[in-house]
Write an enzyme that holds these catalytic residues in place. Structure first.
Site, short mmCIF file in Angstrom:
data_model
loop_
_atom_site.label_atom_id
_atom_site.label_comp_id
_atom_site.label_asym_id
_atom_site.label_seq_id
_atom_site.Cartn_x
_atom_site.Cartn_y
_atom_site.Cartn_z
CD GLN A 122 45.27 41.49 42.33
OE1 GLN A 122 46.16 41.35 43.25
NE2 GLN A 122 44.68 40.27 41.90
CB SER A 128 38.65 44.06 45.20
OG SER A 128 38.51 43.26 43.73
CE1 TYR A 223 33.65 43.10 36.84
CE2 TYR A 223 35.25 43.86 35.15
CZ TYR A 223 34.65 44.08 36.33
OH TYR A 223 35.46 44.93 37.04
#
Ligand code: NAD
Length: 373
Positions: A122, A128, A223
Site C-alpha cells: 500500500q 492509488s 480488479y
C-alpha cells in the site's frame, strides 16, 4: 550508487522525486543526480534539490552515469539505452514490444503499476496515490467547465437545483470523485461491476445502481473482469437512462491488461443536455465513451468530453510528493544499507513489478502478452 531523477516529457508536470525525497536518499548513502529543471513544473527548482544534498546535472550525464533512473514515463527514454535500472509507470501490458526491447538491452525495469495490491504494497501503490488525486481533480475540472452551479441554492432571485453527477467505476479514483462531488453539493449516482463497491459508494453518500448478473471477480485480486454480452446489454440500458439525466459524467472503468470498456455511446452523449461535461479517466486505454480522444478535449453537440488519464498531473506538487514517497518505499526493497542495489526476487513485491532483467522479459503476464502478439 547514483540515482538519477530525469525530467519528464513535455506533457507531464510531475517529477519522480521532490527535494525532500532526494534528501531521504542522500542520507542512505545514495548519490542523487537530478536533471536540470526536472522539478520546475512541480514547483521544486534546482536550488531546492541542491539544498537537499542532490547534484544538478545535464540529462546526458544522468543517462551516461546513473545506475538507477527514475522516470515516470518511458516516452523520452532513449531507444538504445542499455544496462540501466528504470523505475516508473510503464503500463507493460499495453507496451509489450517496448518491454521486449528493454529486455534485449539489458535494462532492469520496475513498473510500479504492476505491484500486487496487497497490504504490504500500500505504501508504494502509485495507482492509488495518483488515482485519488485524479478523482478529485476530475470533479474540479468538470465544475470548472460546467456552466451551472454544483450545489443547490434557494435565493431571492430563484432556486438552483443541484448538479447530477454520474460516476462509472468506483475504484480509488471513482470513490474520491464521489466524495468530492458530494462535498460540492451534487447528487451522485454510481455504477460498478464489483458488488463490493456498493457499500463504499453508499457510505460516501452516492446512490449505487445495481445491474444483475455481473461476472464473479473474486479471483481477480479486487480488479474487474470482462463481462458477458447479456450483462453488458443490461448495463448499457441502465447507464443510458442515467446518462440522459446527468449533468456531469466521470468515467473511470478499467480492466487491467485490456482495453477500457465502452460504457457511454455516441447516441447516449447525443441525448445529453447542452453544457454537460464528461471527464474520461480511462482515455489512455481507449476511453469509456465512443467519442473520447486521449489527451484532448472535444465538444459534441454542446457536450464537452475531456479525455485525460493523467489528471493527477494537474496537482503537480502533491502528486509528485505522494508519488515520490511511493518510490522511496519501493527503493527500500532494492537498496541495501550500504546504498548499493540488492535484488531479492523471493520478495513478491520486487518480483511482481520487475518486468525485464538479465537480458530478458521476466514478468509472466507480460510474457503472455508477447506470446499472444
Ligand atoms: P481500476 O482503475 O482498475 O478500475 C476502476 C473501477 O472501474 C473498478 O472499481 C472496476 O471495478 C470498475 N469497472 C471496470 N469495468 C467496469 C464496467 N464495465 N462497469 C462499471 N465499472 C467497471 O480500479 P482501482 O481503482 O485500481 O481499484 C481496483 C481494486 O483494487 C478495487 O477493489 C480497490 O478497492 C482495490 N485496491 C486495493 C488496494 C490494497 O488493498 N492495497 C489498494 C488500492 C485499490
Amino acid at each position: 550508487m547514483i540515482v538519477g531523477v530525469l525530467k519528464e516529457p513535455s506533457f507531464e508536470s510531475r517529477v519522480s522525486l521532490l527535494a525532500e525525497g532526494a534528501a531521504t536518499l542522500t542520507k542512505r548513502k545514495v548519490e542523487v543526480w537530478v536533471e536540470s529543471g526536472a522539478g520546475e513544473k512541480a514547483f521544486c527548482p534546482d536550488s531546492e534539490y541542491e539544498k537537499a544534498g542532490a547534484v544538478v546535472r545535464p540529462r546526458t550525464d544522468l543517462l551516461a552515469s546513473a545506475d538507477l533512473l527514475l522516470s515516470i514515463h518511458f516516452d523520452d527514454i532513449p531507444a538504445l539505452l542499455q544496462h540501466k535500472m528504470l523505475v516508473g509507470i510503464y503500463q507493460p501490458l499495453y507496451n509489450p514490444e517496448l518491454m521486449s526491447a528493454w529486455g534485449r538491452q539489458h535494462i532492469t525495469s520496475f513498473s510500479l503499476d504492476m505491484l500486487p495490491r496487497t497490504t504490504r504494497a500500500q505504501s508504494m501503490d502509485v495507482l492509488s496515490s495518483q488515482a485519488n488525486i485524479a478523482g478529485y481533480k476530475a470533479v474540479l475540472t468538470a465544475a470548472d467547465l460546467f456552466p451551472r452551479y454544483f450545489p443547490m441554492f434557494m435565493t431571492a432571485a430563484g432556486s438552483i437545483p443541484p448538479a447530477k453527477v454520474l460516476i462509472l467505476g468506483a475504484g480509488v479514483a471513482g470513490l474520491q470523485a464521489i466524495a468530492t462531488a458530494r462535498r460540492l453539493g451534487a447528487v451522485v449516482e454510481v455504477f460498478d461491476t464489483r458488488p463490493a463497491a456498493k457499500e463504499e459508494v453508499m457510505s460516501l453518500g452516492g446512490k449505487f445502481i445495481e445491474v444483475e448478473g455481473a461476472a464473479d471477480a473474486s479471483a481477480a485480486g479486487g480488479y474487474a473482469v470482462q463481462q458477458s454480452a447479456e450483462f453488458q446489454q443490461r448495463q448499457k440500458e441502465k447507464i443510458a437512462a442515467s446518462v440522459g439525466k446527468a449533468d456531469i459524467v466521470i468515467t473511470t472503468a478499467a480492466i487491467p491488461g485490456r482495453k477500457a470498456p465502452i460504457l457511454v455511446t455516441a447516441e447516449m452523449i447525443g441525448a445529453m443536455k447542452r453544457g454537460s461535461v464528461i471527464i474520461d479517466l480511462a482515455a489512455a486505454t481507449g476511453g469509456n465513451t465512443e467519442l473520447t480522444v486521449d489527451r484532448e478535449t472535444v465538444v459534441h453537440g454542446g457536450v464537452t468530453i475531456v479525455g485525460n488519464s493523467s489528471l493527477a498531473a494537474g496537482l503537480p506538487y502533491d502528486a509528485s510528493k505522494l508519488y515520490g514517497r511511493n518510490v522511496l518505499n519501493f527503493l527500500q526493497l532494492i537498496i541495501d544499507k550500504e546504498g548499493g542495489i540488492a535484488l531479492n526476487f523471493a520478495d513478491d513485491l520486487v518480483k511482481g513489478c520487475c518486468i525485464t532483467h538479465d537480458g530478458q522479459v521476466v514478468h509472466e503476464r507480460v510474457l503472455q502478452m508477447i506470446d499472444h502478439g
